[in-house]
Each structure stands twice: as structure tokens, then as C-alpha cells.
Design a protein around this motif. Structure first.
Motif, PDB file in Angstrom:
ATOM      1  N   ASN A 211       0.812  -1.395   0.102  1.00 35.32           N
ATOM      2  CA  ASN A 211      -0.136   0.093  -0.018  1.00 35.32           C
ATOM      3  C   ASN A 211       1.088   1.219   0.183  1.00 35.32           C
ATOM      4  O   ASN A 211       1.847   1.300   0.623  1.00 35.32           O
ATOM      5  CB  ASN A 211      -0.974  -0.111   1.299  1.00 35.32           C
ATOM      6  CG  ASN A 211      -2.130   0.909   1.320  1.00 35.32           C
ATOM      7  OD1 ASN A 211      -1.822   1.794   0.136  1.00 35.32           O
ATOM      8  ND2 ASN A 211      -2.902   1.089   2.191  1.00 35.32           N
TER       9      ASN A 211
ATOM     10  N   SER B  58      -0.139   4.134   0.987  1.00 39.75           N
ATOM     11  CA  SER B  58      -0.497   4.964   1.919  1.00 39.75           C
ATOM     12  C   SER B  58       0.294   4.807   3.052  1.00 39.75           C
ATOM     13  O   SER B  58       0.740   3.890   3.391  1.00 39.75           O
ATOM     14  CB  SER B  58      -2.339   4.868   2.195  1.00 39.75           C
ATOM     15  OG  SER B  58      -2.395   5.478   3.521  1.00 39.75           O
ATOM     16  N   ASP B  59       0.194   5.935   3.956  1.00 41.69           N
ATOM     17  CA  ASP B  59       0.941   5.984   5.325  1.00 41.69           C
ATOM     18  C   ASP B  59       0.011   5.446   6.408  1.00 41.69           C
ATOM     19  O   ASP B  59       0.365   4.833   7.319  1.00 41.69           O
ATOM     20  CB  ASP B  59       1.037   7.261   5.817  1.00 41.69           C
ATOM     21  CG  ASP B  59       2.495   7.956   5.258  1.00 41.69           C
ATOM     22  OD1 ASP B  59       3.110   7.269   4.749  1.00 41.69           O
ATOM     23  OD2 ASP B  59       2.409   9.136   5.510  1.00 41.69           O
TER      24      ASP B  59
ATOM     25  N   TRP C   3      -6.244   1.621   1.364  1.00 41.91           N
ATOM     26  CA  TRP C   3      -5.603   1.465   0.013  1.00 41.91           C
ATOM     27  C   TRP C   3      -5.698   2.705  -0.672  1.00 41.91           C
ATOM     28  O   TRP C   3      -6.473   3.133  -1.209  1.00 41.91           O
ATOM     29  CB  TRP C   3      -6.123   0.295  -0.627  1.00 41.91           C
ATOM     30  CG  TRP C   3      -5.378  -0.073  -1.802  1.00 41.91           C
ATOM     31  CD1 TRP C   3      -5.839   0.279  -2.781  1.00 41.91           C
ATOM     32  CD2 TRP C   3      -4.395  -0.897  -1.813  1.00 41.91           C
ATOM     33  NE1 TRP C   3      -4.912   0.050  -3.916  1.00 41.91           N
ATOM     34  CE2 TRP C   3      -4.050  -0.795  -3.396  1.00 41.91           C
ATOM     35  CE3 TRP C   3      -3.551  -1.445  -0.962  1.00 41.91           C
ATOM     36  CZ2 TRP C   3      -2.883  -1.711  -3.631  1.00 41.91           C
ATOM     37  CZ3 TRP C   3      -2.436  -2.498  -1.413  1.00 41.91           C
ATOM     38  CH2 TRP C   3      -2.127  -2.475  -2.672  1.00 41.91           C
ATOM     39  N   THR C   4      -4.346   3.128  -1.070  1.00 42.60           N
ATOM     40  CA  THR C   4      -4.422   4.411  -1.887  1.00 42.60           C
ATOM     41  C   THR C   4      -3.614   4.237  -3.387  1.00 42.60           C
ATOM     42  O   THR C   4      -3.620   4.909  -4.268  1.00 42.60           O
ATOM     43  CB  THR C   4      -3.476   5.641  -1.153  1.00 42.60           C
ATOM     44  OG1 THR C   4      -2.464   5.112  -0.925  1.00 42.60           O
ATOM     45  CG2 THR C   4      -4.446   6.318  -0.173  1.00 42.60           C
TER      46      THR C   4
END
Lengths: 361, 268
Positions: B37, B39-40, B45-46
Motif C-alpha cells: 500500500n 498510503s501511510d 488502500w491508495t
């Protein structure tokens, strides 16, 4: 005794948890250059005795001498004997040549000597060209010969064989019996062979020890054991035998006259050349081999019976007859004998007095 | 097909089996998926990225923990496997009535709750005044790895013809020659499989390590536990995925070695 390759005296062994001893005081001498067989049913102690000679088991008491040297607690790797195992136990990760060379390497023989000896064994056992094969790539008969070559390579004083032929089919087994006898004669090494197959024992051995329940029942040359069994067990275990319950009616010198149990003197009398210690009035079991029983006209003999059936067996024909008193008698006749007219009829039987063994019942 | 014997003829069995598999593997699949993923935030999910793997490999503390784990696992594996091999041969050779008891005792650590072993080892180290550090971790791992190494070796030995060992002695091999020329090569696949299982058990152990590790002896599982206390980041996911992949690879090799039959060496 200086001639003994293996001297076993009063060896006893009881395994932990067993109620019966595996060996109950066995004594016997195996001579140099002898093909000696330990014969008996499973559980008779023959394999335990063999494993003691090899050093895999230790006796509880008694002594085992190899070539005159006491072996009591000597480990297997310091005994001048080698074993052919029932499973062959060929090292699967080594080639045929490496298997045969193994003992020689362990003994620290020079490399050249090892190579020469391995080649010699491969020739002796007809394994030429198979030196680089793995055991798994060989047939059962070839594996058998590798196991023999591996055990014979270091020239042991005694070669121990633990039912080595039992995994082979009948035809191969017959061939190997002759091959083993040839090897023993050619190498001059003492062979101690364990088997439950009496025919195998009689075919190959110089002498046989018949065992039962941890005891030796009889030791002798094959013909001795077959013709003059020392007791009922040996008589029954080796070959085919008629067992006839009888009563001793008269003694004359060594011999005696017996009457079949439940029969009269007129139709159930049997003369015995050696009646042992049996006294008149004593009950006995008479043993006679089927091939010693002859068919004779009924009026010429005092032993008569009714022919019941004939069983054709290829090389011979077995005639079954019921004797007075109910005992069954089997007579081995030539395979081409025509006995169909006899079935259901009363006929006479005869056998020489020295063909009968009498044992106290 | 032996249809009558099959559990699948019970209505709904296949559905339950499928659900059980989902239950077992969904968390692991999720963990691996989220390790990629971008994203942080761990759970949103980005987009696809391998940045967390890069972050893991750039993390000095993490690399030190990984190094500790590998050192511990390697040494403990060698010691435990050697002990297990000796135990296997020793137990096989004995005729003692206590043979069953010894075998049971060897396997017992697998059944004892890990926390009990952990507390016991900690108490022992404190009692004898042993300093807690990498050495105590290695010793502890050696102890609990022995049964893991023992069983594959024992089952390998059970598949061998006992006459092979007797034949070696019969053909004049001393105890050492027999071990080096016959027992070691024939037990080889079992020993390797046992070693790999021991390695995996050591690599993944948390509870015992947590108790007996001193400062500076942090292993990967202990390090991950520390990270999670601060907050679950995708970096933890990436690290876990790497550990998972390592374990699967090692177990796969152990499985393939264990399947090799004992006495059939075709070819070669």
C-alpha cells in the motif's frame, strides 16, 4: 576342540519381557570348512544364536568361541565374522563396488589391494560390469550376490547367512542354493546358514542342527536327520512322515513288534528294527517315510488298510489309506502308478523294519 | 475414489472447509496485500508501492534485529540439530525399558505452554547469574529447537532398515566410521529437514525471546512487537511479509526433503 570354527557352550538368553528363554542352554560345535545350517520354525532361537555369533546379541550366560578365542563381549566390528542379512542391508548411497570395498576400507587395507579384491569378488559372484550401479538398480538376485560379495571380501573366518534366500522366487532360490554351495567349497570359509526351509537345509548343508523352542533337537548330516530322526519333532519337521500310534507287544534284541492302536495282531502288526528302550505294553508313535511304504498283496502281510484316495503330484503320487484303528497311512508311489482300481479296496502295506522309528508316546 | 470414506459427503462440509481456509489465510493475504500500500495509513488502500520494503531495508534498528535473529537461528539450529541427531541415534540403540519415557520427554517441550518454558528459562538464567543477552537467547532457542529437529530425524531413522547399521558394524566399522560413512549420509535428508524446522522455529519465536533477551539482543519478532506498540505502520506489514516469505521457502525445502524415500536412490 581345535577343529571348531565356532564353539558354543551352554548359551542362554532370555529377552526382557519374554516368558520363555530364546535360548535355553545351547551347546554345539561348528567345524572348520563346514556348511552348517541352523534349521527350525520361527521363534526357535536360530536367528538369536546367529546374531550372538555376529556379536549383535550377548548371551546371558555361556560361552562362544571363534577359532578358539572367547568372544563374550567383543563388539561385532572386532569379530572375524561377516553376515549376509535377510534384507541384504546393502548401503543404498554407495555403488556396488563401494559396498564390496567397505569392510576392506574399514580394515585399512591398501588401496591397490582393495581394488584387486573387489574385482576378484565381482568376478567370483558374476557381477562384472555392475560395479558403478546402485543397489536399487539391481535385481533381487544381483543384490543377493552383492551382499555375499561384500561379506566374503574381507575373508572372514566364518560367514553367517540369515535366511538370505527367502526373498527370492523359487527358481532363483534353487540356483542360489547351488551357487552358495559352490562358493563355500571354492572359498573354504565356514558357512553358518539359518533357515526355516528344511529342503534348503538338506540340499546345501554338511551338517544341520534342528532347533525348537530355544533348544537343539538334533545335530547331524542331512541323511542322518532325515533317515534317523532323534525324536518326533525332527521326524515331523523334516520331510513328510506317517505318524502311527501303536503299542509295543514284544521285544527281541534291538528290535520289537508293535501293534497299531485299536488294531489286532492280524491286520495291524509292524516290525521295528530298533525299538530303543520301549518295553512291551508301552504306547509309542511309529514314524515311517511315505516313500518307504510299499503296496503288497493283502494276504502276504499283517498290515492292511483301505485305500481312500490318490493325490497326483507330478513327480509322484500319494496314496492315502486308513489303517485299522483309524490312523492314516500315506504311501508315495511313482507318478505313473495306476491305482484307480485300488480305491475303496483293502490292500496290504509293507516296509522294512529299519525304515521305522519308534518313539515313546 | 473412496467416496464412502470422504467427509465431503456430509452436507455443507465443503462450504465449512472453504470458510475455514478463508479464516486461516485471509489475515495473511491482507497483511501481504497491504504491505504494498502506498498510503501511510495501514488500512486505507491508495495505490501500489514498494516504498515500505525500501523503508525496511533502510532501517538500521530493524537490520540489527534481523542480524540478531539470523545469528541466533543459525547457532541454535546447529546446536539443536546436533543434539537431536545424537539423541535419535542414542535412543534407537538403547534397549532400556525407559526408552519410551525418554522419547516422551524429548517431545514434551512441544506441548508445554511456551510461556512456562519462557519463565522457567528466565528464572534459570537469573538463578545461575547468567547475563541476559544474545548468548542467553541462543541458549534458550537451542533448548526449544531440539524437539523440532528431533522428530524429522527420528522418522527418517524409522524408515531405514536397522540391519544397515548392524551391517556397518559387522563390516568392521568403528562407532565413528559407522556414524560418518553410514548413519550421517542416510539420515542426511532428515537432519536437513529437522534443521530447517528448527531454524524456522527460532526465527519466528517471540515469547521465549522476549523473556530472556537483554537490551541489544532484540530479534526481529521482538522488534516488530516494539513497532506495533507505537502504531501499526505499513513498514510492519512489509517486514512481516519478508519473514513470511522466508519461512515458506524454508518449510518448502524441508517438506521436499522429508518426502524423499529412505532407501531408494535411483540414478546418480
Amino acid at each position: 576342540m581345535t577343529d571348531a570354527a565356532v564353539a558354543i557352550s551352554s548359551v542362554r538368553k532370555t529377552f526382557a519381557g519374554a516368558s520363555q528363554p530364546a535360548l535355553g542352554g545351547v551347546s554345539l560345535d561348528i567345524l572348520k570348512n563346514e556348511f552348517f545350517t541352523l534349521l527350525g520354525p520361527s521363534g526357535c532361537g536360530k536367528t538369536t544364536l546367529l546374531r550372538m555369533i555376529a556379536g549383535f546379541e550377548n548371551p546371558d550366560s555361556g560361552a562362544i568361541l571363534l577359532d578358539g578365542t572367547a568372544m563374550a563381549r567383543t563388539p561385532p566390528n572386532r569379530r572375524p565374522v561377516n553376515t549376509v542379512f535377510q534384507s541384504y542391508a546393502l548401503f543404498p548411497h554407495m555403488s556396488v563396488a563401494q559396498n564390496i570395498a567397505f569392510a576392506l576400507e574399514m580394515l585399512g587395507r591398501p588401496r591397490d589391494a582393495i581394488r584387486a579384491r573387489v574385482a576378484e569378488m565381482m568376478r567370483l559372484l558374476r557381477l562384472d560390469g555392475l560395479g558403478d550401479r546402485r543397489p536399487a538398480q539391481l535385481s533381487g538376485g544381483q543384490q543377493q550376490r552383492v551382499a555375499l560379495g561384500r561379506a566374503l571380501a574381507p575373508e572372514p573366518k566364518v560367514l553367517l547367512l540369515d535366511e538370505p534366500l527367502s526373498a527370492l522366487d523359487l527358481k532363483l532360490r534353487k540356483e542360489m542354493q547351488i551357487e552358495l554351495k559352490r562358493l563355500q567349497t571354492e572359498t573354504g570359509i565356514t558357512f553358518v546358514f539359518v533357515t526355516h526351509d528344511q529342503e534348503e537345509a538338506l540340499t546345501m548343508s554338511d551338517r544341520v542342527a534342528v532347533m525348537r523352542g530355544g533348544a537343539v533337537m538334533q545335530i547331524g548330516r542331512p541323511a542322518d536327520i532325515y533317515e534317523r530322526p532323534a525324536n518326533l519333532f525332527v521326524a515331523e519337521f523334516i520331510g513328510e512322515a506317517n505318524l502311527l500310534p501303536a503299542i509295543c507287544v514284544d521285544r527281541t534284541g534291538h528290535g520289537g513288534t508293535f501293534r497299531l492302536a485299536g488294531a489286532s495282531d492280524d491286520d495291524g502288526a509292524i516290525a521295528v528294527a530298533d525299538a530303543g528302550t520301549l518295553a512291551p505294553g508301552q504306547t509309542a508313535t511309529l514314524v515311517v517315510r511315505p516313500e518307504r511304504v510299499a503296496l503288497v498283496p493283502a494276504q502276504t502281510t499283517r498290515l492292511r488298510g483301505q485305500a481312500r484316495e490318490a493325490v497326483y503330484r507330478g513327480s509322484d503320487l500319494m496314496l492315502h489309506a486308513s489303517l485299522p484303528g483309524g490312523a492314516m497311512l500315506r504311501a508315495r508311489l511313482p507318478g505313473d502308478a495306476d491305482v484307480t482300481a485300488l480305491i475303496g479296496q483293502v490292500t496290504g502295506f509293507a516296509f522294512p523294519g529299519d525304515a521305522v522309528r519308534a518313539f515313546a508316546a | 475414489m473412496m467416496r464412502d470414506q470422504s467427509l465431503l459427503r456430509i452436507p455443507g462440509a465443503s462450504v465449512i472447509a472453504a470458510l475455514a481456509l478463508v479464516f486461516l489465510y485471509l489475515p495473511i493475504v491482507t497483511l501481504v496485500a497491504l504491505s504494498f500500500n502506498a498510503s501511510d495509513l495501514t488500512t486505507i488502500w491508495t495505490g501500489f508501492s514498494v516504498r515500505w520494503y525500501a523503508a525496511v531495508l533502510d532501517n538500521g534498528d530493524m537490520l540489527r534485529a534481523a542480524k540478531n535473529s539470523l545469528i541466533t537461528a543459525s547457532i541454535a539450529t546447529v546446536l539443536a540439530t546436533a543434539a537431536a541427531t545424537a539423541a535419535t541415534l542414542g535412543v534407537a540403540r538403547t534397549r532400556s525399558a525407559y526408552r519410551g519415557v525418554v522419547e516422551g520427554l524429548l517431545g514434551l517441550p512441544l506441548l508445554v505452554p511456551e510461556i512456562v518454558t519462557a519463565v522457567a528459562l528466565l528464572l534459570l538464567f537469573v538463578l545461575v547469574g547468567a547475563p541476559l543477552g544474545l548468548l542467553s537467547v541462543i541458549l534458550a532457542h537451542t533448548v526449544f529447537c531440539i524437539p523440532f529437529a528431533y522428530y524429522p530425524i527420528r522418522s527418517r531413522l524409522a524408515g531405514l532398515d536397522p540391519a544397515l547399521i548392524e551391517a556397518a558394524s559387522d563390516l568392521y566399522a568403528s562407532a565413528w566410521q559407522r556414524f560418518l560413512r553410514i548413519e550421517l549420509p542416510l539420515l542426511g535428508p532428515g537432519i536437513l529437514a529437522g534443521a530447517l524446522l528448527a531454524f524456522i522455529s527460532s526465527l519466528g519465536d517471540f515469547v521465549i525471546t522476549y523473556f530472556v533477551a537483554g537490551p541489544g539482543a532484540t530479534t526481529l519478532p521482538v522488534y516488530i512487537f516494539g513497532m506495533i506498540r507505537i502504531g501499526v505502520t505499513p513498514e510492519v506489514n512489509a517486514l512481516s511479509a519478508i519473514l513470511l516469505l522466508t519461512s515458506i521457502a524454508v518449510i518448502g525445502v524441508a517438506f521436499l526433503l522429508g518426502r524423499r524415500p529412505a532407501s531408494q536412490h535411483k540414478g546418480g
